[in-house]
Design a protein around this motif. Structure first.
Motif, short mmCIF file in Angstrom:
data_model
loop_
_atom_site.label_atom_id
_atom_site.label_comp_id
_atom_site.label_asym_id
_atom_site.label_seq_id
_atom_site.Cartn_x
_atom_site.Cartn_y
_atom_site.Cartn_z
N GLY A 248 -10.28 10.92 2.11
CA GLY A 248 -10.07 9.55 1.69
C GLY A 248 -10.14 8.59 2.86
N GLU A 249 -9.73 7.37 2.59
CA GLU A 249 -9.80 6.31 3.60
C GLU A 249 -8.40 5.99 4.12
N TRP A 250 -8.27 5.93 5.44
CA TRP A 250 -6.98 5.71 6.10
C TRP A 250 -7.09 4.54 7.06
N ARG B 66 -9.73 2.41 11.43
CA ARG B 66 -10.04 2.85 10.07
C ARG B 66 -10.78 4.18 10.15
N VAL C 186 -12.37 7.42 7.69
CA VAL C 186 -12.77 7.85 6.36
C VAL C 186 -13.15 9.33 6.47
N GLU D 51 2.30 11.98 1.03
CA GLU D 51 0.99 11.94 0.39
C GLU D 51 0.15 10.77 0.90
N ASN D 52 0.81 9.66 1.25
CA ASN D 52 0.11 8.45 1.67
C ASN D 52 0.28 8.12 3.14
N ARG E 47 -2.82 5.50 3.73
CA ARG E 47 -3.98 5.42 2.84
C ARG E 47 -4.24 3.96 2.50
N ASP F 151 -5.27 2.65 -0.24
CA ASP F 151 -4.69 2.32 -1.56
C ASP F 151 -3.21 1.99 -1.43
#
Length: 124
Positions: A31-33, A45, A47, A87-88, A104, A106
């Motif tokens: 995912g994207e962090w 950033r 990914v 998780e995030n 993350r 999101d």
């Protein structure tokens, strides 16, 4: 005869358990962090994809070694260790520094949306 049947069942059970332990585990780092601190006035950033990672605008092939909460990312130039806090959230081991934290994207957007709501009132 019963002895042979029990031995056969135990061999099948042990081989299934061994095969189950060798199944690939889900990669928690995909995912994207975005980093929580800013480097050169911009957050870093990252990914992560199934085949590697995007860093500084280019795709870098990488291998992932997953063990419990630690994910080691090995590219052709470096090996980086990430520890999953939740998780995030993850933290990256950085030489000559302690840790660099990543969230993350999101989760960051959800936090910003929650902060934009001005529902905080001292009279409620």
């Amino acid at each position: 005869m019963i002895k042979y049947i029990l031995i056969f069942i135990m061999i099948i059970t042990l081989s299934l358990a061994g095969g189950w332990s060798l199944l690939p585990t889900e990669n928690p780092i995909l995912g994207e962090w975005v980093s929580t601190d800013e480097i050169y006035a911009k957050p870093e950033r990252l990914v992560f994809t199934e085949f590697g990672m995007f860093k500084a605008g280019s795709h870098v092939p990488a291998d992932f070694d997953i063990s419990r909460k630690k994910v080691t990312v090995t590219t052709n130039t470096a090996t980086t260790e990430y520890l999953m806090v939740s998780e995030n959230m993850m933290k990256q081991r950085v030489p000559r520094q302690k840790w660099r934290f990543f969230l993350r994207v999101d989760a960051v957007e959800n936090i910003k949306a929650a902060l934009d709501k001005s529902e905080v009132s001292r009279y409620k």
